[in-house]
Design a protein around this motif. Sequence first.
Motif, PDB file in Angstrom:
ATOM      1  N   ARG A  84      40.111  36.443  46.065  1.00 18.07           N
ATOM      2  CA  ARG A  84      41.203  37.433  45.988  1.00 18.07           C
ATOM      3  C   ARG A  84      42.434  36.820  45.326  1.00 18.07           C
ATOM      4  O   ARG A  84      43.055  37.425  44.451  1.00 18.07           O
ATOM      5  N   ALA A  88      43.559  38.039  41.604  1.00 20.89           N
ATOM      6  CA  ALA A  88      44.889  38.661  41.566  1.00 20.89           C
ATOM      7  C   ALA A  88      45.822  37.873  40.646  1.00 20.89           C
ATOM      8  O   ALA A  88      46.671  38.446  39.961  1.00 20.89           O
ATOM      9  N   LYS A 113      34.040  41.955  41.514  1.00 20.82           N
ATOM     10  CA  LYS A 113      34.207  43.342  41.036  1.00 20.82           C
ATOM     11  C   LYS A 113      35.067  44.153  41.996  1.00 20.82           C
ATOM     12  O   LYS A 113      35.951  44.905  41.588  1.00 20.82           O
ATOM     13  N   GLU A 116      38.652  42.969  41.652  1.00 17.70           N
ATOM     14  CA  GLU A 116      39.262  43.450  40.397  1.00 17.70           C
ATOM     15  C   GLU A 116      39.729  44.886  40.543  1.00 17.70           C
ATOM     16  O   GLU A 116      40.800  45.253  40.049  1.00 17.70           O
ATOM     17  N   LEU A 117      38.963  45.698  41.250  1.00 17.77           N
ATOM     18  CA  LEU A 117      39.376  47.084  41.505  1.00 17.77           C
ATOM     19  C   LEU A 117      40.573  47.115  42.453  1.00 17.77           C
ATOM     20  O   LEU A 117      41.530  47.850  42.238  1.00 17.77           O
ATOM     21  N   GLU A 118      40.518  46.287  43.492  1.00 19.12           N
ATOM     22  CA  GLU A 118      41.611  46.251  44.474  1.00 19.12           C
ATOM     23  C   GLU A 118      42.948  45.930  43.813  1.00 19.12           C
ATOM     24  O   GLU A 118      43.978  46.508  44.165  1.00 19.12           O
ATOM     25  N   PHE A 119      42.910  45.026  42.839  1.00 15.59           N
ATOM     26  CA  PHE A 119      44.164  44.609  42.188  1.00 15.59           C
ATOM     27  C   PHE A 119      44.374  45.288  40.835  1.00 15.59           C
ATOM     28  O   PHE A 119      45.110  44.770  39.987  1.00 15.59           O
ATOM     29  N   ASN A 120      43.711  46.426  40.660  1.00 14.58           N
ATOM     30  CA  ASN A 120      43.883  47.227  39.438  1.00 14.58           C
ATOM     31  C   ASN A 120      43.613  46.431  38.175  1.00 14.58           C
ATOM     32  O   ASN A 120      44.357  46.514  37.198  1.00 14.58           O
ATOM     33  N   ARG A 121      42.561  45.622  38.227  1.00 21.02           N
ATOM     34  CA  ARG A 121      42.172  44.865  37.044  1.00 21.02           C
ATOM     35  C   ARG A 121      40.686  45.138  36.744  1.00 21.02           C
ATOM     36  O   ARG A 121      39.878  44.216  36.676  1.00 21.02           O
ATOM     37  N   PRO A 122      40.317  46.422  36.590  1.00 17.70           N
ATOM     38  CA  PRO A 122      38.895  46.751  36.442  1.00 17.70           C
ATOM     39  C   PRO A 122      38.256  46.154  35.203  1.00 17.70           C
ATOM     40  O   PRO A 122      37.039  45.977  35.162  1.00 17.70           O
ATOM     41  N   ASP A 123      39.073  45.872  34.186  1.00 20.04           N
ATOM     42  CA  ASP A 123      38.509  45.316  32.948  1.00 20.04           C
ATOM     43  C   ASP A 123      38.745  43.815  32.832  1.00 20.04           C
ATOM     44  O   ASP A 123      38.639  43.245  31.743  1.00 20.04           O
TER      45      ASP A 123
END
Lengths: 299, 99
Positions: A84, A88, A113, A116-123
């Motif tokens: 995390r 992040a 994965k 990455e979604l939790e911290f708004n970094r999906p890409d």
Amino acid sequence: MKGKNRLRRTLMFVSAQTPGLVKEAYIYGADSIILDLEDAVAENQKDAARFSLYHALKTVDFMGAERIVRINGMDTPHWKEDIRAAVAGGADVIRIPKCDSAADVVAVEQYIKAVELEFNRPDAGTLIMAAMESPKAVLRAEEICTASERLVGIALSGGDFRKSMQTKYYPSGNEILAARGLLLLAARAAGVQCYDTIFSDLNDMEGFRVETVTGKEMGFDGKSVVSPRQIQVVHEVFAPSEKEMIEAERTVRAIRENAERGIGIFTLDGKMLDVAFLPGAERVLELAKASGLYKGDLV
Amino acid sequence: MEIKRMAMAGTLESSDVQITIEPGNGTIAVQIDSIVLNQYGRQIKAVVLRTLEDMGVTSANVTVVDKGALDCTIRARAECAVYRASEFEEQIPWGGVAR
């Protein structure tokens, strides 16, 4: 996946808990910096190291060096929070220590994965590196290498591997020869990179050079290092000769020019060439460029 | 966040900072000892106060022993000290704020 096949001649370990080392790590020119949350950090300082790591990743300019985070082992309560903090903060690669199976890689990938979604970094495409320290892991290298599209490479952790094999370091390297070979075969078969283990005797620079040459000859992509003093040696050993560089440049140019004319196979200086020679020649030019020898624009 | 007990983070090594935080009496009090106090004392204090403000800490006594740390290190140590002192046991909201 971004940066998956980038040059990784040197991967330098730095304790994430030591700000004086982290802030200057890029100065020494390692291709990759491994910010360590595992062995270099005492058990009661794991939380503090994560805060240091997060803020260093967000703030320190590593001047293009890749930022790898070695998390704690998956047999500890720390590895998820390590991921995390690293994701992040924007780490490039998560290095799994004591990786024993494909399931370990898959579990880390799935958690990355989710984070990455939790911290708004999906890409973000955070990559994975696996270090193997046991006979079981070495024998499973092939399945580990193909466990995830995010896996960039595998590494041998010689210290722990030697212990589990009931042997110790020998200058000949015979005690880890089989493991080196198996890891290299698995990595090459899967099309991922492979990195040689550290050399811990900082007073034996000649021994370090000999071991680095052996690693290069075997086919390793690079070597883990524990001191800035070791970086230049590795870069010298991995630098192509001028003759190799010129040959590679001519090969790349010829294959590309012939491809534009629709010719797939041809001869150059009496040697038959086709597109299969292109990646190897490009890699020689990349090494030459990183070593400051090649100034052209083919790579 | 509420400071429930005394906690410390950081070391006295070069480029690091050791931050101790204790329950206060309704205000924030910061005491600084630094090898670069004359040049950077105000900046160090500002980073500590901003970190505490961001974390919603309104009452604490803070002791800072600086050995030439960067701002990001001061912030990292201050955050860690606060989380330890508040006995926070959930997942850390990296980049956000736990209150």
